[in-house]
Design an enzyme around this catalytic site. Structure first.
Site, mmCIF file in Angstrom:
data_model
loop_
_atom_site.group_PDB
_atom_site.id
_atom_site.type_symbol
_atom_site.label_atom_id
_atom_site.label_comp_id
_atom_site.label_asym_id
_atom_site.label_seq_id
_atom_site.Cartn_x
_atom_site.Cartn_y
_atom_site.Cartn_z
ATOM 1 N N GLU A 77 0.834 -1.213 0.000
ATOM 2 C CA GLU A 77 0.000 0.000 0.000
ATOM 3 C C GLU A 77 0.867 1.261 0.000
ATOM 4 O O GLU A 77 0.634 2.189 -0.777
ATOM 5 C CB GLU A 77 -0.896 0.039 1.242
ATOM 6 N N ASN B 36 1.356 3.916 -3.109
ATOM 7 C CA ASN B 36 0.988 5.332 -2.955
ATOM 8 C C ASN B 36 2.105 6.264 -3.428
ATOM 9 O O ASN B 36 1.826 7.293 -4.039
ATOM 10 C CB ASN B 36 0.639 5.636 -1.497
ATOM 11 N N ARG C 11 -9.598 3.642 -7.777
ATOM 12 C CA ARG C 11 -9.023 3.390 -6.466
ATOM 13 C C ARG C 11 -10.107 3.457 -5.391
ATOM 14 O O ARG C 11 -11.026 4.259 -5.468
ATOM 15 C CB ARG C 11 -7.902 4.394 -6.160
HETATM 16 N N1 ATP Z 1 2.840 9.149 -0.978
HETATM 17 C C1 ATP Z 1 1.814 9.969 -1.253
HETATM 18 N N2 ATP Z 1 2.031 11.155 -1.890
HETATM 19 C C2 ATP Z 1 1.007 11.984 -2.191
HETATM 20 N N3 ATP Z 1 -0.287 11.733 -1.881
HETATM 21 C C3 ATP Z 1 -0.575 10.591 -1.250
HETATM 22 C C4 ATP Z 1 0.456 9.645 -0.900
HETATM 23 N N4 ATP Z 1 -0.129 8.609 -0.257
HETATM 24 C C5 ATP Z 1 -1.451 8.874 -0.223
HETATM 25 N N5 ATP Z 1 -1.742 10.067 -0.808
HETATM 26 C C6 ATP Z 1 -3.089 10.705 -0.912
HETATM 27 O O1 ATP Z 1 -3.944 10.104 0.038
HETATM 28 C C7 ATP Z 1 -5.106 9.538 -0.576
HETATM 29 C C8 ATP Z 1 -5.546 8.300 0.162
HETATM 30 O O2 ATP Z 1 -4.575 7.253 0.052
HETATM 31 P P1 ATP Z 1 -5.062 5.737 0.170
HETATM 32 O O3 ATP Z 1 -3.896 4.845 -0.071
HETATM 33 O O4 ATP Z 1 -5.803 5.574 1.447
HETATM 34 O O5 ATP Z 1 -6.122 5.591 -1.005
HETATM 35 P P2 ATP Z 1 -5.849 5.508 -2.586
HETATM 36 O O6 ATP Z 1 -4.413 5.285 -2.866
HETATM 37 O O7 ATP Z 1 -6.461 6.698 -3.217
HETATM 38 O O8 ATP Z 1 -6.691 4.205 -2.986
HETATM 39 P P3 ATP Z 1 -6.253 2.661 -2.734
HETATM 40 O O9 ATP Z 1 -5.034 2.668 -1.872
HETATM 41 O O10 ATP Z 1 -7.426 2.046 -2.054
HETATM 42 O O11 ATP Z 1 -6.003 2.088 -4.061
HETATM 43 C C9 ATP Z 1 -4.699 9.323 -2.025
HETATM 44 O O12 ATP Z 1 -5.807 9.315 -2.904
HETATM 45 C C10 ATP Z 1 -3.735 10.489 -2.265
HETATM 46 O O13 ATP Z 1 -4.447 11.659 -2.598
HETATM 47 MG MG MG Z 2 -3.328 3.783 -1.932
#
Ligand code: ATP
Ligand code: MG
Lengths: 145, 107
Positions: free
Chosen positions: A48, A52, A106
């Protein structure tokens, strides 16, 4: 506190490296004799965080992902995953279950997965500078080392 | 190929295999959507029997296919889910959207 053992890994933000990252971290932690479930929890949480960095942090660009893993006394494992990408403006909003800036494909559950599969999750981020995610998990080993 | 699809108007089954993450998801998703849009089956089954790993990308995969089947007036079923993948799916409440069968149901 000083780590009993540690490792560092730097990766390019290519999606093909997601699987390498989670396998490398879980192989390093394997010295603690974790259960199958603990290994799978760690793999999922690392996947995860690394995903990200790739899809959000370095969206449309290429950068480096810095992974550090430390093993501490009492089988405490700390995993730090850092990018120098776009950063997160509102961390509380980003961590809320089902929040995603890419809602078409996502689920917005990455942070929720990290939270429930580890004992502790902390996120530090500066817009324009990058994001650091720290995961902490105690391995309830069959044998204490 | 991480997905093999059995086409049928009544029930189309997508047999997934290997690790489902953001990297492998793209290909799997495109392959399933191409077939589903062509066949417009009454029911789509995602078979996870040979999936060895899944992160939240798998949730996106199931949710997206649920939406697609819903738009086509069909149903979605998920089968062969391992204990660890089930942990991720339950967290997302996917068991509210589709019927989910686990690996070796008896226990
Ligand atoms: N490393 C990062 N850099 C920039 N923004 C981030 C980062 N990690 C998370 N985010 C932001 O936080 C939000 C939530 O992250 P999360 O991993 O919970 O969900 P997601 O990546 O959108 O979906 P999923 O992980 O379920 O596929 C993301 O949509 C993004 O906007
Ligand atoms: Mg994610």
């Amino acid at each position: 506190m000083k780590a009993l053992n540690e490792m560092k890994l730097t990766l390019e933000s290519r999606s093909v490296n997601e699987s390498f990252a989670r396998v490398a971290v879980s192989a390093f932690v394997a010295s603690l004799d974790p259960t199958v479930e603990e290994i799978s929890d760690i793999k999922t949480a690392v996947s995860e965080a690394v995903t990200n960095c790739i899809v959000h942090g370095y969206k449309n660009t290429m950068g480096r992902i810095y992974i550090w893993v430390g093993i501490f006394e009492n089988n405490v494992v700390k995993i730090r995953i850092r990018d120098r990408g776009c950063g997160i403006a509102d961390i509380a909003q980003a961590m809320a279950p089902l929040f995603s800036t890419e809602p078409e494909e996502r689920a917005g559950l990455g942070f929720a997965v990290m939270q429930s599969f580890c004992d502790k999750l902390s996120v530090r981020s500066t817009p324009g500078k990058g994001t650091t995610v720290t995961l902490i998990k105690t391995i309830e080993s069959r044998e204490q080392c | 190929m991480p997905v093999r699809i059995e086409k049928n108007k009544n029930l189309t089954t997508a047999y997934l295999s290997g690790e489902i993450d953001h990297h492998s998801c793209v290909l799997i998703r495109d392959e399933i959507d191409k077939t589903v849009n062509m066949v417009a089956p009454r029911e789509l089954c995602l078979d996870f029997m040979h999936v060895s790993f899944m992160d939240s990308s798998g949730i996106g995969l199931v949710m997206g296919r649920y939406k697609l089947m819903h738009a086509l007036g069909g149903r979605l079923r998920v089968s062969g889910v391992s204990r660890s993948a089930m942990k991720v799916m339950k967290l997302a409440g996917l068991d509210m959207l589709a019927k989910i069968d686990c690996k070796g149901e008896t226990k």
